[in-house]
Design a protein around this motif. Structure first.
Motif, PDB file in Angstrom:
ATOM      1  N   SER A  52       0.828  -1.214   0.000  1.00  0.00           N
ATOM      2  CA  SER A  52       0.000   0.000   0.000  1.00  0.00           C
ATOM      3  C   SER A  52       0.861   1.262   0.000  1.00  0.00           C
ATOM      4  O   SER A  52       0.448   2.310  -0.503  1.00  0.00           O
ATOM      5  CB  SER A  52      -0.943   0.014   1.205  1.00  0.00           C
TER       6      SER A  52
ATOM      7  N   LYS B 211       2.055   3.629  -3.119  1.00  0.00           N
ATOM      8  CA  LYS B 211       1.329   4.822  -3.561  1.00  0.00           C
ATOM      9  C   LYS B 211       1.875   6.087  -2.910  1.00  0.00           C
ATOM     10  O   LYS B 211       1.428   7.191  -3.252  1.00  0.00           O
ATOM     11  CB  LYS B 211      -0.160   4.659  -3.232  1.00  0.00           C
ATOM     12  N   GLU B 212       2.831   5.932  -1.983  1.00  0.00           N
ATOM     13  CA  GLU B 212       3.363   7.067  -1.237  1.00  0.00           C
ATOM     14  C   GLU B 212       4.898   7.055  -1.233  1.00  0.00           C
ATOM     15  O   GLU B 212       5.518   6.792  -0.203  1.00  0.00           O
ATOM     16  CB  GLU B 212       2.845   7.046   0.196  1.00  0.00           C
TER      17      GLU B 212
ATOM     18  N   GLY C  12       5.082  -0.833  -8.569  1.00  0.00           N
ATOM     19  CA  GLY C  12       4.081   0.191  -8.294  1.00  0.00           C
ATOM     20  C   GLY C  12       2.815  -0.466  -7.809  1.00  0.00           C
ATOM     21  O   GLY C  12       2.740  -1.693  -7.675  1.00  0.00           O
ATOM     22  N   TRP C  13       1.808   0.351  -7.538  1.00  0.00           N
ATOM     23  CA  TRP C  13       0.518  -0.196  -7.099  1.00  0.00           C
ATOM     24  C   TRP C  13      -0.246  -0.754  -8.301  1.00  0.00           C
ATOM     25  O   TRP C  13      -0.675  -1.902  -8.299  1.00  0.00           O
ATOM     26  CB  TRP C  13      -0.304   0.881  -6.400  1.00  0.00           C
TER      27      TRP C  13
ATOM     28  N   HIS D  82       5.775   3.663 -12.338  1.00  0.00           N
ATOM     29  CA  HIS D  82       6.081   4.314 -11.066  1.00  0.00           C
ATOM     30  C   HIS D  82       7.293   3.684 -10.376  1.00  0.00           C
ATOM     31  O   HIS D  82       7.770   4.196  -9.369  1.00  0.00           O
ATOM     32  CB  HIS D  82       4.871   4.235 -10.123  1.00  0.00           C
TER      33      HIS D  82
ATOM     34  N   THR E 281       3.386  -5.157 -10.511  1.00  0.00           N
ATOM     35  CA  THR E 281       2.703  -4.216  -9.629  1.00  0.00           C
ATOM     36  C   THR E 281       1.898  -5.002  -8.591  1.00  0.00           C
ATOM     37  O   THR E 281       1.729  -6.222  -8.710  1.00  0.00           O
ATOM     38  CB  THR E 281       1.738  -3.308 -10.406  1.00  0.00           C
TER      39      THR E 281
END
Length: 309
Positions: free
Chosen positions: A104, A107-108, A136-137, A142, A164
């Motif tokens: 999770s 995303k940050e 990435g998510w 990303h 991902t």
């Protein structure tokens, strides 16, 4: 690999493979400094200088979202003898992600940066701080930003699972080529992970990614000598040897209070083994409804005797 790749499994697999490093099941960090007993329970190798009896280093893995408490617990892990700490930003389990842990945090990237930086500053600079991420998510592009956040925060190395979170573990979604793009633009060492089940997969992954190190996870349970198959092109372990290993594992797991968990643990392992060995599928069917250790061990012994007859 929570719940199955415990210290007993690490003990056996490092005896038959030339692994360079093992990482523990994750220690979940929320809002406190955990007692020493938690670290010793998940990593009894701390009593042996942070190594298995065969000499393979075992790095404690932490999972959490609070930089301060991650740093406090990382310091504790190193203080107790872990030869470094690993931070899990890749676990895709719903139970973990809904509590803002594991994947999770993909995303940050800024929070990933803060966690790694705070941990790096808290522990002995001579000890490695590594991170495990996915691309990435839901968007593999990303991956570069996430990896750069880890690198800029001062991590020693990063392991990238080439999917991902949304990809899960679907074989067709593997994206090794993204790791090569990241490696060409990020300075710290990168370890590739994902879809390495045999020697050829390992060679293909190394060629596609341009890295020189691989991590294996589920495959190490499917094929017990996968480390040496990938590293040295050894023959796949025979089913007869796997049965011997299963019985040895049974002796380990039944001792003490761990015997309560033995039926589930051995069923979990057989569920992995059946991807490589058809015989494991039959054995799993024979024991799947049993919940006591003794009859399961009897079935394993009978299978071994029948094979030798």
């Amino acid at each position: 690999m929570e719940g199955v790749l415990d210290h007993l499994m690490r003990e056996m697999l490092t005896e038959i493979n030339d692994y360079d490093l093992c990482v523990t099941e994750f220690v979940r960090i929320v809002d406190q400094l955990l007692p020493n007993s938690v670290f010793y329970r998940l990593c009894p190798e701390l009593h042996n200088g942070g190594k298995t009896s065969s000499g393979t280093p075992v790095r404690i893995q932490l999972l959490g979202q609070d930089p301060h408490w991650m740093a406090e617990n990382a310091y504790r892990a190193i203080e107790l003898g872990s030869p470094g700490v690993d931070i899990n930003f890749g676990c895709p389990a719903k139970s973990v992600n809904k509590n803002r842990g594991g994947a999770s945090l993909l995303k940050e990237p800024e929070l990933i940066y803060q966690i790694v930086k705070t941990v790096r500053e808290a522990v002995d600079p001579a000890k490695p701080v590594s991170a495990k991420i996915r691309l990435g998510w839901d968007d593999p592009s990303h991956g570069l930003e996430i990896t750069d956040a880890v690198a800029q925060a001062g991590a020693t190395e990063v392991t990238i699972h080439a999917r991902t979170k949304e990809d899960g573990y679907k074989a067709e979604t593997i994206k090794w080529e993204y790791i090569r793009e990241i490696k060409d633009r990020v300075a710290i060492p990168i370890i590739a992970n994902g879809e390495v089940w045999n020697h050829q997969n390992g060679e293909d992954c190394l060629n596609a990614t341009g890295v020189d190190s691989l991590m294996v996870c589920r495959g190490a349970l499917n094929l017990p000598n996968l480390g040496n198959v990938v590293k040295h092109n050894h023959q796949h372990m025979s089913w007869a040897d796997v049965l011997t290993l299963l019985l040895r594992y049974s002796e380990y797991e039944i001792k003490g209070d761990k015997g309560l968990y033995y039926p589930n643990r051995v069923k979990q392992w057989l569920a992995y083994l059946r991807h490589e060995y058809p015989q494991a599928k039959e054995l799993f069917a024979d024991i799947r409804r049993l919940n006591k250790a003794a009859p399961i061990v009897e079935i394993l012994q009978s299978a071994q005797q029948n094979l030798a007859a």
